[in-house]
Design an enzyme around this catalytic site. Structure first.
Site, mmCIF file in Angstrom:
data_model
loop_
_atom_site.group_PDB
_atom_site.id
_atom_site.type_symbol
_atom_site.label_atom_id
_atom_site.label_comp_id
_atom_site.label_asym_id
_atom_site.label_seq_id
_atom_site.Cartn_x
_atom_site.Cartn_y
_atom_site.Cartn_z
ATOM 1 N N LYS A 131 0.822 -1.226 0.000
ATOM 2 C CA LYS A 131 0.000 0.000 0.000
ATOM 3 C C LYS A 131 0.852 1.271 0.000
ATOM 4 O O LYS A 131 0.483 2.284 -0.585
ATOM 5 C CB LYS A 131 -0.939 0.017 1.216
ATOM 6 C CG LYS A 131 -1.964 -1.115 1.203
ATOM 7 C CD LYS A 131 -3.338 -0.611 0.876
ATOM 8 C CE LYS A 131 -4.335 -1.675 0.488
ATOM 9 N NZ LYS A 131 -4.428 -2.873 1.294
ATOM 10 N N GLU A 158 -10.315 6.422 2.427
ATOM 11 C CA GLU A 158 -11.160 5.374 2.986
ATOM 12 C C GLU A 158 -10.232 4.269 3.456
ATOM 13 O O GLU A 158 -9.107 4.170 2.995
ATOM 14 C CB GLU A 158 -12.099 4.842 1.900
ATOM 15 C CG GLU A 158 -11.482 3.802 0.940
ATOM 16 C CD GLU A 158 -10.378 4.351 0.029
ATOM 17 O OE1 GLU A 158 -10.322 5.584 -0.172
ATOM 18 O OE2 GLU A 158 -9.566 3.547 -0.475
ATOM 19 N N SER A 167 1.926 -9.728 -0.889
ATOM 20 C CA SER A 167 1.512 -8.323 -0.778
ATOM 21 C C SER A 167 1.674 -7.728 0.623
ATOM 22 O O SER A 167 1.812 -6.516 0.764
ATOM 23 C CB SER A 167 0.056 -8.174 -1.237
ATOM 24 O OG SER A 167 -0.797 -9.050 -0.517
HETATM 25 C C1 LIG Z 1 -5.219 -4.020 0.932
HETATM 26 C C2 LIG Z 1 -4.489 -5.281 0.733
HETATM 27 C C3 LIG Z 1 -4.767 -6.161 -0.351
HETATM 28 C C4 LIG Z 1 -5.891 -5.939 -1.303
HETATM 29 O O1 LIG Z 1 -5.850 -4.783 -2.049
HETATM 30 P P1 LIG Z 1 -5.460 -4.756 -3.593
HETATM 31 O O2 LIG Z 1 -5.782 -3.379 -4.008
HETATM 32 O O3 LIG Z 1 -6.279 -5.789 -4.287
HETATM 33 O O4 LIG Z 1 -4.016 -5.069 -3.680
HETATM 34 C C5 LIG Z 1 -3.984 -7.303 -0.507
HETATM 35 N N1 LIG Z 1 -2.984 -7.580 0.357
HETATM 36 C C6 LIG Z 1 -2.697 -6.772 1.402
HETATM 37 C C7 LIG Z 1 -1.577 -7.161 2.320
HETATM 38 C C8 LIG Z 1 -3.430 -5.605 1.625
HETATM 39 O O5 LIG Z 1 -3.124 -4.817 2.670
#
Ligand SMILES: *Cc1c(COP(=O)(O)O)cnc(C)c1O
Length: 394
Positions: free
Chosen positions: A84, A106, A373
């Site tokens: 993020k 948000e 992620s």
């Molecule tokens: C917010 C989040 C996501 C999902 O958001 P995307 O916009 O689809 O990437 C996925 N993994 C993590 C660790 C997140 O914090």
């Protein structure tokens, strides 16, 4: 700037927001190729986010599963623990250049809110986060984190008191103060130009994978897998490879308790075309077009829509999207913890599960890259509960 991806995207917003969106688009067009902007952002990526993030060979997992080699793109090692921050740094720099003094955003579980509050503190910007009342109650720790970082958090109790309602309320508040305020969208969703801007600030993930894998294996990936909520980490790792048609792109959607129940968030598998949150895309909706409540144990994937560029990639067949249930994600969460000593975010565990399925079917010279992620510390309590472990009693 193109405002659509095939038939998806666009700007379905009230007149009052059009001017603010045009202002952002014009500023972005002015700065995106500006050499000062590019070098400032590069420095922020390195100094603040901790980029480039590591491309990690999951040796034990690869040996145990057999078949293709598995690499993990370690976005979990970024500051604030997920991908993020890449987008937040980019948009915050843009907001600063535009002369804005306040940020609105948000947040669902609080990951985007925490990243935004963190960088707002650094940039000396006022920060106002909108969060569904349900989520405020479920994620008290993140609410306190944001407040500690100096942000104001407003609990939204309209609708189901979750992410989609937080977006509605944040957009409403933005219309009242767009002169001074920048809306910092957290994923590749919403009206143009947000899906494009957020993608551009996340595409660094795939660009790094390209040269990192070239160094390690002398090739491009055969398969790339990412989880998709709104789709920002997914498009971030896919984008640089879209023109490399031989690279298979796979998104992992949250199937919650199963796509044949009412408790899932599998937008591509079960959704249909519609208009919501200012964009045309695919949504989970009833036959009247009313957005349905969605469910996933993973708060980051618990969204009834998907970014318009993913809807386009799905429709055109360039990428495919497969459902992964809560139970399967928890299995992968435990598996990665035990084999590699890495506790993944429960969102990322959805992508890990698909890698566990696909790797054994591939030849040894094939390479799978999974976007890790985020880190899983935030999810440990919930996974323990899911597994029936009472942490307080241990
Ligand atoms: C917010 C989040 C996501 C999902 O958001 P995307 O916009 O689809 O990437 C996925 N993994 C993590 C660790 C997140 O914090």
């Amino acid at each position: 700037m193109k405002s659509k991806f095939g038939e998806y995207g666009g700007q379905y917003v009230p007149e009052t927001l059009m001017e603010a969106l045009i202002e952002i688009e014009q500023a972005y067009l002015k700065y995106k190729d500006d050499s000062d902007f590019i070098s400032e952002l590069k420095e922020l990526y390195e100094e603040v986010a901790n980029r480039p993030s590591r491309l990690y060979f999951a040796k034990r997992m690869t040996e145990e599963l057999g078949g293709g080699k598995i690499y993990l793109k370690r976005e979990d090692l970024n500051h604030t623990g997920s991908h993020k921050i890449n987008n937040v740094l980019g948009q915050m720099l843009l907001a600063k250049k535009m002369g804005k003094t306040k940020i609105i955003c948000e947040t669902g579980a609080g990951q985007h809110g925490v990243a935004t509050a963190t960088i707002a503190a650094m940039f000396k910007m006022d920060c106002h986060v909108f969060m569904g009342k349900e989520d405020v109650e479920r994620q008290g720790l993140n609410v306190f984190r944001m407040e500690l970082l100096g942000a104001k958090v407003t609990a939204v109790d309209s609708g189901t008191g979750t992410l989609k309602d937080a977006v509605n309320e944040a957009l409403r508040q933005w219309t009242r103060e767009c002169d001074t305020t920048y809306y910092l969208m957290g994923s590749v969703v919403g009206p143009h130009p947000f899906p494009t801007i957020v993608r551009d600030f996340q595409k660094v993930i795939g660009e790094e994978v390209r040269w990192q894998l070239q160094e390690k294996e002398g090739k491009t990936p055969d398969v790339i897998i990412a989880c998709v909520g709104g789709g920002s980490n997914g498009i971030g790792i896919f984008y640089d490879f879209i023109e490399n048609k031989e690279v298979e792109l796979i998104g992992a959607e949250a199937a919650g308790q199963g796509v044949d129940t009412n408790y899932h968030a599998a937008t591509i598998t079960k959704g249909s075309n519609g208009i919501f949150h200012g964009m045309k895309s695919k949504f989970l909706q009833d036959s009247y077009g009313k957005i349905m409540p969605v469910y996933s144990m993973s708060a980051g994937l618990d969204y009834p829509g998907i970014g318009p560029e993913h809807a386009y990639l799905a429709e055109s067949g360039r990428a495919k999207y497969l459902p992964v249930t809560d139970a399967e994600a928890v299995e992968a969460f435990e598996y990665l913890s035990k084999t590699e000593g890495i506790i993944p975010a429960i969102e990322s565990a959805h992508a890990i599960f698909l890698a566990m399925k696909i790797a054994p079917e591939l030849d040894n010279d094939k390479v799978i890259v999974v976007n890790l992620s985020g880190r899983g510390d935030k999810d440990v309590y919930q996974v323990a509960r899911y597994m029936g472990v009472d942490i307080n009693e241990q």
